[in-house]
Design a protein around this motif. Structure first.
Motif, short mmCIF file in Angstrom:
data_model
loop_
_atom_site.label_atom_id
_atom_site.label_comp_id
_atom_site.label_asym_id
_atom_site.label_seq_id
_atom_site.Cartn_x
_atom_site.Cartn_y
_atom_site.Cartn_z
N ASN A 104 0.94 -1.23 -0.14
CA ASN A 104 0.10 -0.11 -0.17
C ASN A 104 0.99 1.35 0.04
O ASN A 104 0.49 2.24 -0.66
CB ASN A 104 -0.96 0.10 1.21
N ALA A 105 1.82 1.04 0.67
CA ALA A 105 2.77 2.40 0.90
C ALA A 105 3.29 2.73 -0.77
O ALA A 105 3.50 3.69 -1.13
CB ALA A 105 3.98 2.24 1.80
N GLY A 106 3.65 1.78 -1.54
CA GLY A 106 4.33 1.67 -2.92
C GLY A 106 3.04 2.35 -3.57
O GLY A 106 3.60 3.12 -4.37
N LEU A 107 1.95 2.03 -3.64
CA LEU A 107 0.95 2.56 -4.10
C LEU A 107 0.48 3.78 -3.81
O LEU A 107 0.44 4.97 -4.79
CB LEU A 107 -0.59 1.77 -4.05
N GLY A 108 0.78 4.28 -2.75
CA GLY A 108 0.92 5.80 -2.19
C GLY A 108 1.98 6.51 -2.72
O GLY A 108 2.00 7.47 -3.01
N LEU A 109 3.30 5.72 -2.66
CA LEU A 109 4.33 6.67 -3.39
C LEU A 109 4.04 6.84 -4.86
O LEU A 109 4.46 7.95 -5.37
CB LEU A 109 5.59 5.76 -3.15
N VAL A 110 3.51 5.92 -5.60
CA VAL A 110 3.12 6.26 -6.93
C VAL A 110 2.32 7.54 -7.18
O VAL A 110 2.38 8.23 -7.94
CB VAL A 110 2.52 4.61 -7.76
N ALA A 111 1.34 7.34 -6.18
CA ALA A 111 0.27 8.41 -6.34
C ALA A 111 0.85 9.86 -6.02
O ALA A 111 0.47 10.80 -6.70
CB ALA A 111 -0.98 8.06 -5.43
N LEU A 112 1.88 9.94 -4.98
CA LEU A 112 2.45 11.00 -4.72
C LEU A 112 3.26 11.57 -5.84
O LEU A 112 3.29 12.40 -6.41
CB LEU A 112 3.39 10.76 -3.62
N ASP A 113 3.96 10.73 -6.42
CA ASP A 113 4.97 10.79 -7.34
C ASP A 113 4.18 11.52 -8.77
O ASP A 113 4.43 12.51 -9.50
CB ASP A 113 5.74 9.69 -8.10
N VAL A 114 3.01 10.86 -9.10
CA VAL A 114 2.09 11.36 -10.03
C VAL A 114 1.67 12.63 -9.99
O VAL A 114 1.60 13.54 -10.91
CB VAL A 114 1.18 10.26 -10.55
N ALA A 115 1.06 12.86 -8.65
CA ALA A 115 0.48 14.04 -8.55
C ALA A 115 1.76 15.26 -8.60
O ALA A 115 1.19 16.34 -8.91
CB ALA A 115 -0.29 14.20 -7.03
N MET A 116 2.78 15.12 -8.11
CA MET A 116 3.85 15.89 -8.01
C MET A 116 4.53 16.50 -9.33
O MET A 116 4.62 17.56 -9.84
CB MET A 116 5.01 15.72 -6.95
N VAL A 117 4.53 15.29 -10.28
CA VAL A 117 4.89 15.52 -11.56
C VAL A 117 3.81 16.31 -12.30
O VAL A 117 4.32 17.22 -13.07
CB VAL A 117 5.09 14.16 -12.25
N ALA A 118 2.62 15.99 -12.04
CA ALA A 118 1.75 16.89 -12.70
C ALA A 118 1.52 18.15 -12.06
O ALA A 118 1.23 18.97 -12.99
CB ALA A 118 0.27 15.94 -12.54
N ALA A 119 1.53 18.43 -10.83
CA ALA A 119 1.78 19.70 -10.43
C ALA A 119 2.98 20.41 -10.98
O ALA A 119 2.48 21.55 -11.49
CB ALA A 119 1.67 19.73 -8.85
N VAL A 120 3.87 19.90 -10.96
CA VAL A 120 5.14 20.86 -11.62
C VAL A 120 4.84 21.06 -13.25
O VAL A 120 5.24 22.20 -13.61
CB VAL A 120 6.59 19.94 -11.40
N LEU A 121 4.62 20.03 -13.69
CA LEU A 121 4.27 20.52 -15.09
C LEU A 121 3.09 21.41 -15.62
O LEU A 121 3.17 22.13 -16.55
CB LEU A 121 4.18 19.12 -16.07
N LEU A 122 1.90 21.35 -14.67
CA LEU A 122 1.01 22.12 -14.78
C LEU A 122 1.42 23.71 -14.35
O LEU A 122 0.79 24.60 -14.96
CB LEU A 122 -0.06 21.77 -13.98
N VAL A 123 2.11 23.55 -13.37
CA VAL A 123 2.23 25.06 -12.63
C VAL A 123 3.59 25.87 -13.09
O VAL A 123 3.45 27.20 -13.23
CB VAL A 123 2.61 24.97 -11.05
N THR A 124 4.52 25.03 -13.57
CA THR A 124 5.62 25.83 -13.99
C THR A 124 5.61 26.12 -15.48
O THR A 124 5.42 24.99 -16.31
CB THR A 124 7.07 24.85 -13.64
N PRO A 125 5.84 27.35 -15.68
CA PRO A 125 5.58 27.65 -17.13
C PRO A 125 6.77 27.31 -18.27
O PRO A 125 6.56 26.88 -19.18
CB PRO A 125 5.54 29.24 -17.44
N THR A 126 8.01 27.14 -17.53
CA THR A 126 8.96 26.61 -18.51
C THR A 126 9.95 25.83 -17.73
O THR A 126 10.18 25.69 -16.33
CB THR A 126 10.15 28.13 -18.80
N LEU A 127 10.73 24.78 -18.41
CA LEU A 127 11.56 23.69 -17.81
C LEU A 127 12.67 24.41 -17.23
O LEU A 127 13.25 25.34 -17.83
CB LEU A 127 11.90 22.80 -18.82
N VAL A 128 12.94 24.10 -16.10
CA VAL A 128 14.32 24.55 -15.49
C VAL A 128 15.20 23.34 -15.19
O VAL A 128 14.67 22.10 -15.10
CB VAL A 128 14.21 25.43 -14.17
#
Length: 155
Positions: A104-128
């Motif tokens: 279950n922790a592994g699934l939670g880690l996957v959910a966190l990673d997906v959410a953070m990657v999505a948030a970074v790609l949606l919020v950040t206007p340019t790649l750094v």
């Protein structure tokens, strides 16, 4: 600054809604900065522009609030739950049930990673450059975690 005065007088719908502590602090800081520029001799419009320049654009402030809300709110709680589950699974020597918590922790880690990657790609206007490292690492962790979960179920 007329909006802040209208809200202080109780006008409008926004004045009836409670503001969060962060929003209050931001508004107070912006107002103080505006007043500082006024006392330095700038006209009101120029003082407002200078205060906004110090704080950032509306988009920058909004993006910061979104990231803070995600990290401090549901994602922060999820991260704590995942860490607790991983510690529980890692310290289990005799309990099969406690060891299974790691799945279950592994699934939670996957959910966190997906959410953070999505948030970074949606919020950040340019790649750094940190994104060029962090996003592929997160995607690799997602893939490796998902690949290892079926093997964990088989044992």
């Amino acid at each position: 600054m007329a909006v802040a005065a209208g809200q202080a007088d109780g006008e409008g719908d926004a004045a009836r809604r409670p503001r969060s502590t962060r929003t209050r602090r931001l508004a107070d800081g912006l107002t103080e900065t505006w007043q500082h520029h006024l006392s330095a001799g700038l006209p009101p419009a120029d003082a407002a522009r200078a205060a906004i320049a110090e704080f950032g654009s509306v988009d920058q402030i909004t993006d910061a609030f979104v990231v803070q809300a995600l990290v401090g709110g549901p994602l922060g709680c999820t991260l704590l739950a995942v860490v607790a589950a991983l510690i529980t699974a890692a310290t289990s020597r005799r309990s099969y049930r406690r060891a299974r918590v790691g799945e279950n922790a592994g699934l939670g880690l996957v959910a966190l990673d997906v959410a953070m990657v999505a948030a970074v790609l949606l919020v950040t206007p340019t790649l750094v450059w940190p994104m060029l490292v962090a996003v592929p690492v997160s995607l690799a962790r997602i893939g490796l975690t998902l690949r290892s979960l079926p093997r964990a179920r088989a044992h």
